[in-house]
Scaffold this motif. Structure first.
Motif, PDB file in Angstrom:
ATOM      1  N   GLU A 310       0.684  -1.163  -0.096  1.00 54.36           N
ATOM      2  CA  GLU A 310       0.269   0.036  -0.083  1.00 54.36           C
ATOM      3  C   GLU A 310       0.897   1.359   0.145  1.00 54.36           C
ATOM      4  O   GLU A 310       0.398   2.261  -0.592  1.00 54.36           O
ATOM      5  CB  GLU A 310      -0.845  -0.037   1.050  1.00 54.36           C
ATOM      6  CG  GLU A 310      -2.043   1.020   1.104  1.00 54.36           C
ATOM      7  CD  GLU A 310      -3.045   1.019   2.263  1.00 54.36           C
ATOM      8  OE1 GLU A 310      -3.889   1.939   2.337  1.00 54.36           O
ATOM      9  OE2 GLU A 310      -3.049  -0.106   2.906  1.00 54.36           O
ATOM     10  N   PHE A 345     -14.736   5.774  -7.775  1.00 53.20           N
ATOM     11  CA  PHE A 345     -13.154   5.933  -8.226  1.00 53.20           C
ATOM     12  C   PHE A 345     -13.354   6.947  -9.574  1.00 53.20           C
ATOM     13  O   PHE A 345     -13.755   6.386 -10.732  1.00 53.20           O
ATOM     14  CB  PHE A 345     -12.654   4.701  -8.820  1.00 53.20           C
ATOM     15  CG  PHE A 345     -12.040   4.123  -7.446  1.00 53.20           C
ATOM     16  CD1 PHE A 345     -10.628   3.444  -7.885  1.00 53.20           C
ATOM     17  CD2 PHE A 345     -12.270   4.179  -6.296  1.00 53.20           C
ATOM     18  CE1 PHE A 345     -10.014   3.140  -6.611  1.00 53.20           C
ATOM     19  CE2 PHE A 345     -11.807   3.501  -5.199  1.00 53.20           C
ATOM     20  CZ  PHE A 345     -10.641   3.036  -5.303  1.00 53.20           C
ATOM     21  N   LYS A 433     -11.135  -1.908 -11.394  1.00 51.76           N
ATOM     22  CA  LYS A 433     -10.049  -1.679 -10.619  1.00 51.76           C
ATOM     23  C   LYS A 433     -10.621  -1.393  -9.011  1.00 51.76           C
ATOM     24  O   LYS A 433      -9.645  -1.794  -8.077  1.00 51.76           O
ATOM     25  CB  LYS A 433      -9.350  -0.235 -10.934  1.00 51.76           C
ATOM     26  CG  LYS A 433      -8.705  -0.346 -12.068  1.00 51.76           C
ATOM     27  CD  LYS A 433      -8.003   1.283 -12.335  1.00 51.76           C
ATOM     28  CE  LYS A 433      -7.130   1.075 -13.778  1.00 51.76           C
ATOM     29  NZ  LYS A 433      -6.635   2.185 -14.229  1.00 51.76           N
ATOM     30  N   ARG A 434     -11.736  -1.033  -8.861  1.00 47.72           N
ATOM     31  CA  ARG A 434     -12.128  -1.120  -7.349  1.00 47.72           C
ATOM     32  C   ARG A 434     -12.339  -2.614  -6.649  1.00 47.72           C
ATOM     33  O   ARG A 434     -12.134  -2.468  -5.431  1.00 47.72           O
ATOM     34  CB  ARG A 434     -13.309  -0.518  -7.405  1.00 47.72           C
ATOM     35  CG  ARG A 434     -13.676   0.991  -7.774  1.00 47.72           C
ATOM     36  CD  ARG A 434     -15.055   1.143  -7.978  1.00 47.72           C
ATOM     37  NE  ARG A 434     -15.845   0.731  -8.872  1.00 47.72           N
ATOM     38  CZ  ARG A 434     -17.162   1.037  -9.582  1.00 47.72           C
ATOM     39  NH1 ARG A 434     -17.881   1.705  -8.635  1.00 47.72           N
ATOM     40  NH2 ARG A 434     -17.494   0.590 -10.560  1.00 47.72           N
ATOM     41  N   LYS A 436      -9.738  -4.754  -6.639  1.00 46.36           N
ATOM     42  CA  LYS A 436      -8.550  -4.890  -6.064  1.00 46.36           C
ATOM     43  C   LYS A 436      -8.203  -3.915  -4.595  1.00 46.36           C
ATOM     44  O   LYS A 436      -7.890  -4.162  -3.624  1.00 46.36           O
ATOM     45  CB  LYS A 436      -7.387  -4.835  -6.904  1.00 46.36           C
ATOM     46  CG  LYS A 436      -7.101  -6.066  -7.784  1.00 46.36           C
ATOM     47  CD  LYS A 436      -6.071  -5.908  -8.531  1.00 46.36           C
ATOM     48  CE  LYS A 436      -5.858  -7.128  -9.674  1.00 46.36           C
ATOM     49  NZ  LYS A 436      -4.769  -6.854 -10.327  1.00 46.36           N
ATOM     50  N   PHE A 437      -9.069  -2.829  -4.907  1.00 46.62           N
ATOM     51  CA  PHE A 437      -8.814  -1.907  -3.748  1.00 46.62           C
ATOM     52  C   PHE A 437      -9.559  -2.153  -2.538  1.00 46.62           C
ATOM     53  O   PHE A 437      -9.192  -2.068  -1.568  1.00 46.62           O
ATOM     54  CB  PHE A 437      -9.457  -0.538  -4.473  1.00 46.62           C
ATOM     55  CG  PHE A 437      -9.782   0.513  -3.067  1.00 46.62           C
ATOM     56  CD1 PHE A 437      -8.658   1.408  -2.597  1.00 46.62           C
ATOM     57  CD2 PHE A 437     -10.990   0.727  -2.734  1.00 46.62           C
ATOM     58  CE1 PHE A 437      -8.820   2.217  -1.636  1.00 46.62           C
ATOM     59  CE2 PHE A 437     -11.207   1.475  -1.828  1.00 46.62           C
ATOM     60  CZ  PHE A 437     -10.131   2.269  -1.382  1.00 46.62           C
ATOM     61  N   ARG A 440      -7.817  -5.214  -0.844  1.00 44.06           N
ATOM     62  CA  ARG A 440      -6.619  -4.542   0.042  1.00 44.06           C
ATOM     63  C   ARG A 440      -7.406  -3.851   1.263  1.00 44.06           C
ATOM     64  O   ARG A 440      -6.644  -3.949   2.470  1.00 44.06           O
ATOM     65  CB  ARG A 440      -5.947  -3.643  -0.617  1.00 44.06           C
ATOM     66  CG  ARG A 440      -4.947  -4.102  -1.805  1.00 44.06           C
ATOM     67  CD  ARG A 440      -3.896  -3.141  -2.136  1.00 44.06           C
ATOM     68  NE  ARG A 440      -4.472  -2.101  -2.698  1.00 44.06           N
ATOM     69  CZ  ARG A 440      -4.795  -1.786  -3.971  1.00 44.06           C
ATOM     70  NH1 ARG A 440      -4.632  -2.558  -5.085  1.00 44.06           N
ATOM     71  NH2 ARG A 440      -5.183  -0.433  -4.195  1.00 44.06           N
ATOM     72  N   THR A 441      -8.342  -3.067   1.043  1.00 42.68           N
ATOM     73  CA  THR A 441      -8.859  -2.309   2.132  1.00 42.68           C
ATOM     74  C   THR A 441      -9.439  -3.119   3.315  1.00 42.68           C
ATOM     75  O   THR A 441      -8.923  -2.708   4.424  1.00 42.68           O
ATOM     76  CB  THR A 441      -9.995  -1.270   1.574  1.00 42.68           C
ATOM     77  OG1 THR A 441      -9.542  -0.542   0.587  1.00 42.68           O
ATOM     78  CG2 THR A 441     -10.648  -0.562   2.694  1.00 42.68           C
TER      79      THR A 441
END
Length: 585
Positions: A310, A345, A433-434, A436-437, A440-441
């Motif tokens: 990150e 996003f 893309k959201r 993977k975000f 991770r979040t």
């Protein structure tokens, strides 16, 4: 008087002593075989420590373990005091021969089914994947030889309690006196390798901060993380920092290892080195893991992979102060979290419904949201989906201000389309893309996974899957206050039930009333959660309804329990089992 070691199933100091001649012989046969056809008399094993290896060609754990055992066996056999005997669980002789061809030790002849069956029953081996270690006089030293060989290899020899105690004490001492050498140097190797094949002594990187990178290159999260680690490493080297990285690959495939070795500028432990698995157990891994070892050889942090992923170089030097700085940033982020901050996003301010129709996120603001991380290739996801669909409809019926959003890990658009077509809820588009975000979040380490978001956009819980498994739709809205009420109701259900019952489906032991997160009833075959009448020894469960109906029937036949007390009071209103939980009607 005959010596105890010469008597089948004799005892010495309370320990069963097995006579090898009787153990391995039947119908006049007194020999074992090697895979080249040679015969070895049972008498030749006298005084040796013996590993009884229960295995089969079709057993995948056996396939993975056999090469590990071969390596340890080769070392031990050379010392002259160890032998192993293969007890096959294969159904046909051709499979037996193919399997035995990979083994350098002895075997019970395939034709001697009597002995194989007797050994299976005697050592409760259930046919496959067990390594029983017998001492030189025929006593059982341990029944979990698989774990000992996996963890310690030939160093566990002679497998006695004294030796295992010694190993444990050495491990504790190693932890107390940890250094880069105790972590990375073995008796046969004091070097690491670079991607050009050069050997670099471990002593050359002592005194530096060292990151141990545990990786499985075939695993997608590792392949995504490796370039980020390489980038940080190069930047730190350009700055002149005393920092090194050591790759510790857990790949089974050498080609996969070579692929990652060629892509990294730092050092690595050689492929398939014994120390890789040992370090994996030492640090209790998830993948990827990046362990930071300080200049003094002590562990600074057991995993900074998420921080590096990150924050990149900003995470260096991984000090407690630096970690607290990031923790404070995370606390502020959580405090200010909204649905928009999670899911908007740029121009991506929508989710999709059936037919790809775009649903603006503005329509979801103020609702309870479940984020469902899943994929069609994932068997547990496919198993969960029918139950989750039922839960979804039940919650929607209670509260229209609820929605679920599918976050896909499918491999391609077609798989996503097929998967999403069977779902009644919304989704993020495939490849968004959201995805993977969000992974991770919320630190999603596996699927299926459910995250509950409240009407304000703040996270209620990342453990919603477990709550759904235990409580079904009754878990909604997943808040701590609501769950306390649910737990109190479950406790109330069991008042007046007997703590133990006997049942004709399980005559071996009494069944104990226990709280169980989830189980399959061995009576009706339906799923259950909450309370169960359970036998831990046999892993046997009965729904309270299934267990208590028999109790009620027996009492009624005796004319007992007519006053509304005891378990009759608990069952007099009847029970409804919906397949997930038994509830009062």
């Amino acid at each position: 008087m005959a010596d105890a070691a010469e008597t089948l199933d004799g005892e010495v100091n309370g320990e069963t002593i097995h006579d090898l001649q009787s153990l391995f012989s039947s119908d006049g046969s007194d020999f074992l075989v090697r895979n080249n056809g040679d015969k070895v008399k049972t008498a030749d094993l006298a005084g040796k420590i013996i590993g009884l290896y229960f295995s089969a060609s079709w057993c995948r754990p056996c396939q993975r373990f056999t090469p590990i055992f071969v390596e340890a066996y080769t070392e031990l056999y050379a010392q002259g005091h160890f032998e192993a005997v293969f007890v096959s669980g294969d159904e046909d002789e051709e499979s037996f021969k193919e399997n035995f061809a990979e083994m350098p030790w002895l075997a019970i002849p395939f034709s001697d089914k009597t002995t194989r069956d007797r050994l299976n029953e005697l050592f409760d081996a259930n046919g496959i994947f067990q390594l029983v270690i017998l001492g030189g006089n025929g006593e059982v030293l341990c029944s979990d030889g698989v774990e000992l060989i996996r963890e310690y290899g030939e160093e566990a020899y002679p497998f006695s309690p004294e030796k295992l105690k010694e190993i444990k004490e050495e491990e504790e001492a190693a932890r107390r006196n940890q250094s880069l050498s105790t972590l990375l140097v073995t008796r046969s190797r004091d070097f690491l390798i670079s991607n050009d094949g050069n050997k670099v002594l471990v002593s050359e990187i002592q005194g530096k901060m060292v990151a141990l990178y545990f990786c499985v290159n075939s695993y997608e999260p590792c392949r995504e993380f490796t370039p980020k680690l390489v980038e940080m490493y190069k930047m730190l080297k350009d700055k002149g920092e005393k920092f090194e990285v050591v790759l510790i690959s857990l790949d089974d495939d050498e080609q996969s290892y070579i692929e990652i070795l060629n892509s990294i500028p730092f050092l690595a432990v050689p492929f398939n080195d014994k120390i890789c698995d040992k370090l994996g157990r030492y640090f209790e891994l998830v993948f990827p893991t990046l362990v930071i070892i300080g200049s003094d050889g002590k562990t600074v942090n057991s995993n900074v992979a998420d921080l590096v992923g990150e924050h990149g170089i900003q995470a260096y030097p991984f000090t407690p102060e630096k970690l607290e700085e990031f923790a404070e940033i995370e606390r502020k982020r959580l405090e200010s979290q909204t649905l928009e901050s999670l899911l908007v996003f740029g121009e991506r301010d929508f989710v999709i419904g059936k037919g790809g129709v775009k649903v603006p996120l503005s329509e979801l603001v103020g609702k309870h949201i479940l984020l469902y991380f899943s994929a069609h290739w994932c068997t547990p996801c496919r198993a969960l989906q029918p139950k989750l669909t039922k839960v979804y409809h039940e919650i929607k019926a209670k509260d229209p201000a609820f929605e679920l959003i599918f976050i896909s890990s499918d491999w391609d658009q077609n798989s996503f389309d097929d998967n999403f077509s069977s779902m009644p809820w919304l989704a993020l588009p495939f490849g968004d893309k959201r995805n993977k975000f969000l992974s991770r979040t919320f630190k999603i380490s596996g699927i299926p996974w459910l995250v509950a978001i409240g009407p304000t956009g703040k996270t209620i819980t990342t453990e919603a899957r477990n709550l759904v498994a235990v409580h079904g739709s009754d878990a909604y809205p997943f808040t701590e206050e609501h769950l306390k009420v649910m737990e109190a109701k479950i406790d109330e259900m069991a008042k007046g039930w007997p703590e133990k019952v006997k049942h004709h489906l399980h005559t071996e032991h009494e069944l104990n009333l226990q709280r169980r997160r989830g189980y399959s009833c061995d009576g009706c075959g339906m799923a259950g959660r909450g309370w169960s009448y359970y036998c831990k020894e046999c892993d046997f469960d009965l729904h309270p309804k299934c267990a208590l109906e028999e109790e009620k029937k027996e009492d009624d036949e005796k004319g007992e329990n007519k006053d509304g007390h005891g378990h009759e009071a608990a069952t007099k209103e009847g029970w409804v089992c919906d397949g997930d939980v038994c509830k009062k009607a």
